[in-house]
Design a protein around this motif. Structure first.
Motif, PDB file in Angstrom:
ATOM      1  N   ASP A  13       1.155  -1.250   0.022  1.00 21.12           N
ATOM      2  CA  ASP A  13      -0.251   0.028   0.022  1.00 21.12           C
ATOM      3  C   ASP A  13       0.789   1.120   0.081  1.00 21.12           C
ATOM      4  O   ASP A  13       0.509   2.668  -0.560  1.00 21.12           O
ATOM      5  CB  ASP A  13      -0.874  -0.215   1.034  1.00 21.12           C
ATOM      6  N   VAL A  14       2.241   1.674   1.089  1.00 26.57           N
ATOM      7  CA  VAL A  14       2.979   2.337   0.518  1.00 26.57           C
ATOM      8  C   VAL A  14       4.407   2.110   0.256  1.00 26.57           C
ATOM      9  O   VAL A  14       4.627   0.710   0.804  1.00 26.57           O
ATOM     10  CB  VAL A  14       3.252   3.021   1.837  1.00 26.57           C
ATOM     11  N   ASP A  15       5.104   2.887  -0.065  1.00 26.40           N
ATOM     12  CA  ASP A  15       6.755   2.417  -0.393  1.00 26.40           C
ATOM     13  C   ASP A  15       7.249   3.291   1.107  1.00 26.40           C
ATOM     14  O   ASP A  15       7.925   4.377   1.714  1.00 26.40           O
ATOM     15  CB  ASP A  15       6.949   3.542  -1.117  1.00 26.40           C
ATOM     16  N   SER A  16       7.615   2.522   2.240  1.00 29.42           N
ATOM     17  CA  SER A  16       7.994   3.054   3.405  1.00 29.42           C
ATOM     18  C   SER A  16       9.172   1.717   3.979  1.00 29.42           C
ATOM     19  O   SER A  16       8.882   0.014   3.823  1.00 29.42           O
ATOM     20  CB  SER A  16       6.691   2.568   4.738  1.00 29.42           C
ATOM     21  N   PRO A  17      10.076   2.410   4.327  1.00 29.35           N
ATOM     22  CA  PRO A  17      10.426   1.014   5.469  1.00 29.35           C
ATOM     23  C   PRO A  17      10.249  -0.058   6.058  1.00 29.35           C
ATOM     24  O   PRO A  17      11.087  -1.167   6.522  1.00 29.35           O
ATOM     25  CB  PRO A  17      11.830   1.600   5.138  1.00 29.35           C
ATOM     26  N   ASN A  72       7.361  -1.062   5.341  1.00 29.49           N
ATOM     27  CA  ASN A  72       6.891  -2.304   4.655  1.00 29.49           C
ATOM     28  C   ASN A  72       7.330  -2.346   3.638  1.00 29.49           C
ATOM     29  O   ASN A  72       8.078  -1.899   2.470  1.00 29.49           O
ATOM     30  CB  ASN A  72       5.700  -2.443   4.707  1.00 29.49           C
ATOM     31  N   SER A  73       9.111  -3.588   3.305  1.00 29.08           N
ATOM     32  CA  SER A  73       9.929  -3.542   2.582  1.00 29.08           C
ATOM     33  C   SER A  73      11.022  -5.318   2.056  1.00 29.08           C
ATOM     34  O   SER A  73      10.582  -5.534   3.470  1.00 29.08           O
ATOM     35  CB  SER A  73      11.307  -2.592   3.129  1.00 29.08           C
ATOM     36  N   LEU A  74      11.834  -5.136   1.810  1.00 30.35           N
ATOM     37  CA  LEU A  74      12.674  -6.213   1.240  1.00 30.35           C
ATOM     38  C   LEU A  74      14.247  -5.253   1.046  1.00 30.35           C
ATOM     39  O   LEU A  74      13.741  -4.810   0.028  1.00 30.35           O
ATOM     40  CB  LEU A  74      11.803  -6.910  -0.063  1.00 30.35           C
ATOM     41  N   GLU A  75      14.837  -5.937   1.883  1.00 28.53           N
ATOM     42  CA  GLU A  75      16.187  -5.525   2.109  1.00 28.53           C
ATOM     43  C   GLU A  75      17.410  -7.200   0.973  1.00 28.53           C
ATOM     44  O   GLU A  75      16.632  -8.003   1.775  1.00 28.53           O
ATOM     45  CB  GLU A  75      16.810  -5.442   3.001  1.00 28.53           C
ATOM     46  N   VAL A  76      18.120  -6.941   0.256  1.00 29.39           N
ATOM     47  CA  VAL A  76      19.065  -8.072  -0.458  1.00 29.39           C
ATOM     48  C   VAL A  76      20.180  -7.872   0.022  1.00 29.39           C
ATOM     49  O   VAL A  76      20.856  -6.727  -0.173  1.00 29.39           O
ATOM     50  CB  VAL A  76      18.949  -8.752  -1.552  1.00 29.39           C
TER      51      VAL A  76
END
Length: 204
Positions: A117-121, A123-127
């Motif tokens: 729903d939002v671009d937020s750290p 709610n995110s995925l880090e590689v």
């Protein structure tokens, strides 16, 4: 007259043959990039906690873990916070991958999102990758970011984006991690990420 026509025809054929010749280099076959590590999740058992051999599935916050999913015969890994009832920080870490002898180790993966729903750290995925992870203590290892092509909310749900990134040469083993953040209590932060086709090969 017939002899003259035949002669001219043979000359024209000879010209075509001579001008169509190519060197051996024009047919050189490109070097085949053979993966030295590959996980396509095709052994996934749908809707179960991911427990593939050698992989670490670790919940830093919350109790839910990465899940094995299948759709139309394709397996992949997924984490969704929806319904978890807590904040989720969850790691999916590859087995040790030996980079010894590879001058240009190259990482590839495919990543999708849904219900973001939002671009937020939050709610995110880090590689990430680590060369000092001991296979057990996730939070004491040094993790460095891989510049991955992680989809944001502008990308259609379930559309897998491909990532290619060159890792530093290293005379030892590396671990690749997918670190998810989300929330099962805040509906704006309960989006999901999916991972498939994790590959490492040497870029010649």
């Amino acid at each position: 007259m017939k002899k003259i026509v035949t002669f001219l025809f043979l000359i024209s054929i000879t010209g075509l043959v001579s001008t169509s010749c190519v060197s051996d280099n024009d047919y050189e076959i490109p070097t085949l990039r053979v993966p030295f590590f590959k996980e396509d999740f095709q052994s996934a058992v749908n809707n179960t906690n991911l427990d593939l051999a050698g992989w670490t599935n670790f919940a830093e916050q919350g109790t839910w873990l990465w899940r094995e999913r299948t759709f139309s015969g394709n397996g992949y890994a997924e984490f969704s916070s929806f319904g978890s009832g807590s904040t989720n920080v969850v790691w999916l870490i590859s087995p040790a991958i030996d980079l010894k002898g590879f001058a240009k180790p190259t990482f590839k993966a495919s990543i999708a999102q849904h219900h973001l729903d939002v671009d937020s750290p939050n709610n995110s995925l880090e590689v990430l990758y680590s060369t000092d992870y001991d296979g057990t203590n996730v939070l004491t290892a040094t993790w460095k970011t891989i510049d991955a092509n992680v989809p944001d909310r502008s990308i259609s749900w379930y559309e897998f984006l491909k990532t290619t990134a060159v890792l530093p040469a290293y005379d030892g083993s590396v671990y690749i991690a997918f670190k998810f953040r989300g929330s099962g209590t805040d509906q704006t932060l309960d989006g999901a990420f999916q991972v498939d086709d994790v590959i490492l090969y040497n870029e010649n």
